[in-house]
Motif scaffolding. Structure first.
Motif, PDB file in Angstrom:
ATOM      1  N   ALA A  67      48.055  63.003 108.948  1.00 49.96           N
ATOM      2  CA  ALA A  67      49.025  62.002 109.383  1.00 49.96           C
ATOM      3  C   ALA A  67      50.336  62.290 108.676  1.00 49.96           C
ATOM      4  O   ALA A  67      50.356  62.862 107.591  1.00 49.96           O
ATOM      5  N   GLY A  68      51.456  61.879 109.301  1.00 44.15           N
ATOM      6  CA  GLY A  68      52.725  62.098 108.626  1.00 44.15           C
ATOM      7  C   GLY A  68      53.901  62.122 109.557  1.00 44.15           C
ATOM      8  O   GLY A  68      53.810  61.805 110.748  1.00 44.15           O
ATOM      9  N   ASP A  69      55.010  62.553 109.021  1.00 47.55           N
ATOM     10  CA  ASP A  69      56.275  62.653 109.739  1.00 47.55           C
ATOM     11  C   ASP A  69      56.411  64.091 110.237  1.00 47.55           C
ATOM     12  O   ASP A  69      56.835  64.982 109.496  1.00 47.55           O
ATOM     13  N   ARG A  70      56.047  64.301 111.505  1.00 48.44           N
ATOM     14  CA  ARG A  70      56.041  65.668 112.027  1.00 48.44           C
ATOM     15  C   ARG A  70      57.455  66.197 112.235  1.00 48.44           C
ATOM     16  O   ARG A  70      57.686  67.403 112.101  1.00 48.44           O
ATOM     17  N   ALA A  71      58.390  65.308 112.522  1.00 49.82           N
ATOM     18  CA  ALA A  71      59.777  65.750 112.719  1.00 49.82           C
ATOM     19  C   ALA A  71      60.344  66.323 111.433  1.00 49.82           C
ATOM     20  O   ALA A  71      61.098  67.313 111.451  1.00 49.82           O
ATOM     21  N   HIS A  72      59.994  65.711 110.303  1.00 50.93           N
ATOM     22  CA  HIS A  72      60.495  66.179 109.013  1.00 50.93           C
ATOM     23  C   HIS A  72      59.459  66.994 108.244  1.00 50.93           C
ATOM     24  O   HIS A  72      59.646  67.289 107.064  1.00 50.93           O
ATOM     25  N   ARG A  73      58.362  67.347 108.932  1.00 52.25           N
ATOM     26  CA  ARG A  73      57.333  68.233 108.366  1.00 52.25           C
ATOM     27  C   ARG A  73      56.865  67.738 107.000  1.00 52.25           C
ATOM     28  O   ARG A  73      56.950  68.453 106.004  1.00 52.25           O
ATOM     29  N   THR A 127      51.633  62.765 105.119  1.00 54.57           N
ATOM     30  CA  THR A 127      51.600  61.522 104.343  1.00 54.57           C
ATOM     31  C   THR A 127      50.216  60.896 104.294  1.00 54.57           C
ATOM     32  O   THR A 127      50.074  59.762 103.829  1.00 54.57           O
ATOM     33  N   GLY A 128      49.197  61.621 104.763  1.00 56.10           N
ATOM     34  CA  GLY A 128      47.844  61.077 104.697  1.00 56.10           C
ATOM     35  C   GLY A 128      46.886  61.862 105.567  1.00 56.10           C
ATOM     36  O   GLY A 128      47.236  62.917 106.117  1.00 56.10           O
ATOM     37  N   VAL A 129      45.689  61.328 105.702  1.00 58.29           N
ATOM     38  CA  VAL A 129      44.621  61.988 106.446  1.00 58.29           C
ATOM     39  C   VAL A 129      43.964  60.974 107.362  1.00 58.29           C
ATOM     40  O   VAL A 129      43.592  59.871 106.929  1.00 58.29           O
ATOM     41  N   ALA A 130      43.824  61.331 108.646  1.00 64.34           N
ATOM     42  CA  ALA A 130      43.030  60.526 109.564  1.00 64.34           C
ATOM     43  C   ALA A 130      41.562  60.864 109.341  1.00 64.34           C
ATOM     44  O   ALA A 130      41.197  62.041 109.216  1.00 64.34           O
ATOM     45  N   THR A 131      40.723  59.848 109.285  1.00 60.21           N
ATOM     46  CA  THR A 131      39.328  60.054 108.909  1.00 60.21           C
ATOM     47  C   THR A 131      38.380  59.474 109.945  1.00 60.21           C
ATOM     48  O   THR A 131      38.745  58.641 110.768  1.00 60.21           O
ATOM     49  N   ARG A 132      37.157  59.948 109.873  1.00 59.90           N
ATOM     50  CA  ARG A 132      36.056  59.386 110.653  1.00 59.90           C
ATOM     51  C   ARG A 132      34.884  59.168 109.711  1.00 59.90           C
ATOM     52  O   ARG A 132      34.501  60.080 108.971  1.00 59.90           O
ATOM     53  N   ARG A 133      34.341  57.945 109.721  1.00 60.49           N
ATOM     54  CA  ARG A 133      33.168  57.661 108.912  1.00 60.49           C
ATOM     55  C   ARG A 133      31.933  57.575 109.779  1.00 60.49           C
ATOM     56  O   ARG A 133      31.990  57.158 110.936  1.00 60.49           O
ATOM     57  N   ARG A 134      30.800  57.978 109.201  1.00 62.22           N
ATOM     58  CA  ARG A 134      29.559  57.986 109.959  1.00 62.22           C
ATOM     59  C   ARG A 134      29.169  56.576 110.402  1.00 62.22           C
ATOM     60  O   ARG A 134      28.621  56.369 111.466  1.00 62.22           O
ATOM     61  N   ALA A 135      29.433  55.590 109.549  1.00 58.18           N
ATOM     62  CA  ALA A 135      29.079  54.214 109.899  1.00 58.18           C
ATOM     63  C   ALA A 135      30.011  53.271 109.162  1.00 58.18           C
ATOM     64  O   ALA A 135      30.436  53.539 108.044  1.00 58.18           O
ATOM     65  N   GLY A 136      30.342  52.172 109.809  1.00 63.83           N
ATOM     66  CA  GLY A 136      31.068  51.107 109.132  1.00 63.83           C
ATOM     67  C   GLY A 136      32.576  51.239 109.135  1.00 63.83           C
ATOM     68  O   GLY A 136      33.273  50.346 108.691  1.00 63.83           O
ATOM     69  N   VAL A 196      44.036  57.387 105.770  1.00 62.60           N
ATOM     70  CA  VAL A 196      44.112  57.215 104.321  1.00 62.60           C
ATOM     71  C   VAL A 196      45.454  57.790 103.883  1.00 62.60           C
ATOM     72  O   VAL A 196      45.679  58.997 103.972  1.00 62.60           O
ATOM     73  N   GLU A 197      46.351  56.940 103.447  1.00 62.28           N
ATOM     74  CA  GLU A 197      47.694  57.382 103.081  1.00 62.28           C
ATOM     75  C   GLU A 197      47.682  58.058 101.712  1.00 62.28           C
ATOM     76  O   GLU A 197      46.884  57.717 100.834  1.00 62.28           O
ATOM     77  N   ALA A 198      48.584  59.028 101.539  1.00 60.74           N
ATOM     78  CA  ALA A 198      48.613  59.782 100.287  1.00 60.74           C
ATOM     79  C   ALA A 198      49.983  60.391 100.058  1.00 60.74           C
ATOM     80  O   ALA A 198      50.704  60.718 101.008  1.00 60.74           O
ATOM     81  N   ASP A 199      50.324  60.549  98.787  1.00 62.19           N
ATOM     82  CA  ASP A 199      51.531  61.284  98.412  1.00 62.19           C
ATOM     83  C   ASP A 199      51.287  62.791  98.458  1.00 62.19           C
ATOM     84  O   ASP A 199      52.233  63.568  98.614  1.00 62.19           O
ATOM     85  N   LEU A 200      50.025  63.187  98.287  1.00 61.85           N
ATOM     86  CA  LEU A 200      49.658  64.605  98.314  1.00 61.85           C
ATOM     87  C   LEU A 200      48.260  64.731  98.892  1.00 61.85           C
ATOM     88  O   LEU A 200      47.359  63.967  98.528  1.00 61.85           O
ATOM     89  N   TRP A 231      45.829  71.561 112.690  1.00 62.85           N
ATOM     90  CA  TRP A 231      46.544  70.358 112.258  1.00 62.85           C
ATOM     91  C   TRP A 231      47.920  70.728 111.701  1.00 62.85           C
ATOM     92  O   TRP A 231      48.893  70.014 111.923  1.00 62.85           O
ATOM     93  N   LEU A 232      47.967  71.843 110.952  1.00 63.16           N
ATOM     94  CA  LEU A 232      49.250  72.287 110.407  1.00 63.16           C
ATOM     95  C   LEU A 232      50.192  72.729 111.525  1.00 63.16           C
ATOM     96  O   LEU A 232      51.405  72.497 111.459  1.00 63.16           O
TER      97      LEU A 232
END
Length: 491
Positions: free
Chosen positions: A168-174, A177-186, A193-197, A211-212
């Motif tokens: 996840a992130g700002d694709r225009a400015h490359r 800012t995070g990772v889209a996730t899938r959980r097995r349950a729940g 999940v947002e992240a600085d790195l 993805w890159l």
């Protein structure tokens, strides 16, 4: 941000581990870092990131066992692994007392020159102290102990059953800012999940290149070698008298006999025996055929041991069709993203380099983070470049000795391989040559150290003076391996 928990608490009293949380010195560079993958590389990265980020989340698609046992998403973990001397130093630097704890858990330790027999290029090394120590710990024990130490860090959480499915992130400015996730349950599909790195330690099977590309990044060039390697492993009960008390035997492949094998003493009173072969010399998993394959190696005691020792399981096979190095340093990467460990370089596992290189990379990442997170990826990739060059080249040169391995054989490669054979020959009678070679393959010294005048003179002397050749260096008659396409009995 989802509040994940480390879901594999251990019985600390039972395992003799820590009763208090790990202590680390923090200089906070950001709020949150995410690591993709809770393998050895991901855990090492998490340890370093815990010094620079208020929170660290490790995403792992697998279930993490509470004890040191093999796990589903690490099929190679059932086979022989090596924590090389430089890797052990890196682990101890990041986790003080790490290797001592492995020994406390029953992992044997020895000098690799006097406590371990080497037969390389058909030459049996002289047994003599080298000053380089090895630890016979299984991959599950090493990874479990790493995981336990990381979970003791107060600002690190591990999310099991959680797969990364996109950035996840700002694709225009490359910027990631995070990772889209899938959980097995729940959890819902696509939760971000947002992240600085985001540190990508997804490893050999990494799916992150597309993805890159969505962020406008060109795919990095790849050095890819088709090695067509397969290896098979079986465990045996260990008697302290085996191999006259030594802790193992390593036998290298040769161009005319592209088979290799290693026997390593491990925890729980076991031996792990892994045999490997290139192309049509694929090791079988039928028990009798496995024994015959072991008997074909150019060290008669290898075959005798497999034939006479008490097996604890059936043979199991794993295949490595290719090795690859991705040249991320040569392409602009989005801010907030960092490739790490096997995501950058997947080595031929028979050389035991992967875990140790990850440890060295973790120390490099720690140093880079001390200067902040700006332009982190190019600074980090540039810092590890020379070490990766050396390690990749050593492995690639060795593979290119095998006629069945496709790839350019430059003049440098041919000369390097010819000289390495002479180093092995000199090590039969000169322990100092053998010790220097062992320092190189344990990543303590660069390969060029073998060309220093004093060492080169000893190599020359060891190849000129006549000497008797021990009977055990004579290769027994080969037995056929399993050819691709044949029907085989899986263990």
């Amino acid at each position: 941000m989802v509040d994940y928990a480390c879901r594999h608490a251990v019985d600390r009293e039972r395992w003799g581990m820590f009763t208090t949380e790990e202590e680390i010195v923090m200089t906070v560079r950001g709020d949150h870092a995410v690591v993709i993958g809770a393998g050895v590389g991901g855990l090492l990265a998490a340890r370093v990131l815990a010094e620079s980020f208020a929170r660290v989340t490790v995403l792992e698609r697998d279930a993490l066992p509470p004890e040191p046992v093999p796990r589903k998403c690490v099929p190679q973990g059932r086979h022989a692994h090596a924590l090389l001397a430089r890797g052990g130093h890196a682990f101890d630097t990041l986790f003080p007392g790490f290797t001592s704890q492995l020994i406390d858990r029953g992992a044997p330790s020895c000098d690799v020159g006097s406590g371990f027999q080497w037969v390389l290029s058909g030459h049996r090394f002289a047994l003599s102290p080298s000053g380089v120590r090895a630890i016979g710990a299984s991959r599950p024990l090493i990874e479990w102990q790493l995981r336990t130490r990381v979970c003791a860090l107060p600002n690190v959480e591990i999310a099991e059953h959680t797969s990364a499915v996109d950035f996840a992130g700002d694709r225009a400015h490359r910027r990631v800012t995070g990772v889209a996730t899938r959980r097995r349950a729940g959890r819902a599909l696509g939760e971000v999940v947002e992240a600085d790195l985001v540190v990508d330690a997804s490893g050999r099977s990494s799916q992150t290149l597309p993805w890159l590309e969505a962020f406008g990044c060109a795919r990095p060039a790849e050095d890819r070698m088709t090695i067509d390697l397969a290896y098979a492993t079986r465990h045996f009960r260990r008697d302290p008298a085996d191999f006259d008390g030594r802790l193992g035997l390593g036998v290298g492949a040769t161009p005319d006999h592209p088979r290799a094998g290693v026997i390593i003493a491990q925890e729980n009173g076991t031996w792990i025996v892994t045999v490997s072969g290139y192309a049509h010399d694929e090791p079988p998993v039928d028990a009798d055929a496995f024994t015959a394959f072991a008997a074909s190696l150019p060290a008669p005691e290898f075959g005798r041991f497999v034939a006479e020792a008490e097996p604890l399981d059936e043979p199991l096979r794993y295949r490595i069709p290719t090795t690859v190095r991705r040249r991320y340093a040569e392409v602009p990467l989005p801010e907030g993203y960092l490739p790490f460990a096997d995501t950058i370089c997947c080595f031929n596992p028979i050389y035991g380099q992967g875990m140790s290189v990850a440890g060295v990379e973790a120390l490099a990442l720690r140093d880079c983070l001390r200067d902040g997170v700006e332009a982190l990826a190019p600074r980090f990739l540039n810092r590890i470049r020379r070490g990766l060059d050396d390690t990749w080249t050593m492995a690639a040169d060795s593979d290119l000795q095998m006629p069945c391995v496709a790839g350019p054989r430059s003049t440098r490669t041919r000369l390097a391989n010819a000289y390495t054979v002479r180093v092995h020959r000199a090590a039969v009678t000169d322990p100092r040559v053998g010790a220097q070679f062992l320092r190189v393959i344990n990543l303590l010294d660069r390969p060029t150290s073998l060309l220093r005048p004093a060492t080169a003179a000893r190599v020359l002397r060891g190849n000129v003076w006549p000497r008797p050749v021990p009977e055990d260096t004579v290769r027994p008659s080969a037995t056929p391996g399993v050819r691709r396409g044949e029907r085989i009995a899986e263990g």
